[in-house]
Design an enzyme around this catalytic site. Structure first.
Site, PDB file in Angstrom:
ATOM      1  N   ILE A 289       6.804   4.098  -8.646  1.00 38.25           N
ATOM      2  CA  ILE A 289       7.047   2.781  -9.235  1.00 38.25           C
ATOM      3  C   ILE A 289       6.232   1.724  -8.489  1.00 38.25           C
ATOM      4  O   ILE A 289       5.640   0.828  -9.101  1.00 38.25           O
ATOM      5  CB  ILE A 289       8.551   2.448  -9.232  1.00 38.25           C
ATOM      6  CG1 ILE A 289       9.285   3.395 -10.190  1.00 38.25           C
ATOM      7  CG2 ILE A 289       8.797   0.990  -9.605  1.00 38.25           C
ATOM      8  CD1 ILE A 289      10.791   3.388 -10.036  1.00 38.25           C
ATOM      9  N   HIS A 290       6.176   1.841  -7.172  1.00 35.27           N
ATOM     10  CA  HIS A 290       5.373   0.924  -6.360  1.00 35.27           C
ATOM     11  C   HIS A 290       3.896   1.010  -6.749  1.00 35.27           C
ATOM     12  O   HIS A 290       3.219  -0.017  -6.896  1.00 35.27           O
ATOM     13  CB  HIS A 290       5.558   1.246  -4.875  1.00 35.27           C
ATOM     14  CG  HIS A 290       4.671   0.468  -3.968  1.00 35.27           C
ATOM     15  ND1 HIS A 290       4.781  -0.888  -3.798  1.00 35.27           N
ATOM     16  CD2 HIS A 290       3.632   0.866  -3.186  1.00 35.27           C
ATOM     17  CE1 HIS A 290       3.848  -1.300  -2.944  1.00 35.27           C
ATOM     18  NE2 HIS A 290       3.149  -0.251  -2.551  1.00 35.27           N
ATOM     19  N   ALA A 291       3.399   2.214  -6.931  1.00 34.17           N
ATOM     20  CA  ALA A 291       1.997   2.400  -7.322  1.00 34.17           C
ATOM     21  C   ALA A 291       1.725   1.751  -8.672  1.00 34.17           C
ATOM     22  O   ALA A 291       0.706   1.073  -8.848  1.00 34.17           O
ATOM     23  CB  ALA A 291       1.648   3.887  -7.361  1.00 34.17           C
TER      24      ALA A 291
END
Length: 111
Positions: free
Chosen positions: A76-78
């Site tokens: 999700i961060h990526a």
């Protein structure tokens, strides 16, 4: 497929694309040669394409039901980093166009 490695590549290429776009903006503000700005924008585009291609590969793998494609906080961060970089790059390209116009007006004014 090493999911973690692909995730870090998305983050890395997205960050590189963002950095090159900002370098291009700084260059045009410093009235660097057009070729330098164009080269930096091309490098930004190339990095963004690499990140997007990895993202597409992961989406296709998930759609095909491949094992190991789990939505993790890191993934999700990526995705967040990539989407932010894409939005910033689009805005920076508009700012570069505006700065080019400003630079041209400065040249006319200084004649």
């Amino acid at each position: 497929m090493n999911l973690e490695q692909l995730i870090f590549e998305i983050i890395s290429y997205g960050g590189e694309a963002r950095a090159k776009a900002y370098q291009a903006l700084e260059s045009v503000r410093a009235q660097a040669p057009k070729e330098e700005v164009t080269a930096l924008l091309q490098e930004s585009h190339d990095s963004m394409t690499k990140a997007h291609n990895i993202q597409t590969k992961l989406v296709q793998a998930e759609l095909q039901g491949e094992e190991g494609i789990q939505p993790t906080l890191l993934l999700i961060h990526a995705q967040d980093q990539l989407m932010t970089a894409m939005a910033e790059k689009a805005l920076i390209e508009q700012l570069i166009d505006m700065q080019n116009e400003i630079n041209e007006l400065k040249k006319i004014q200084n004649k």
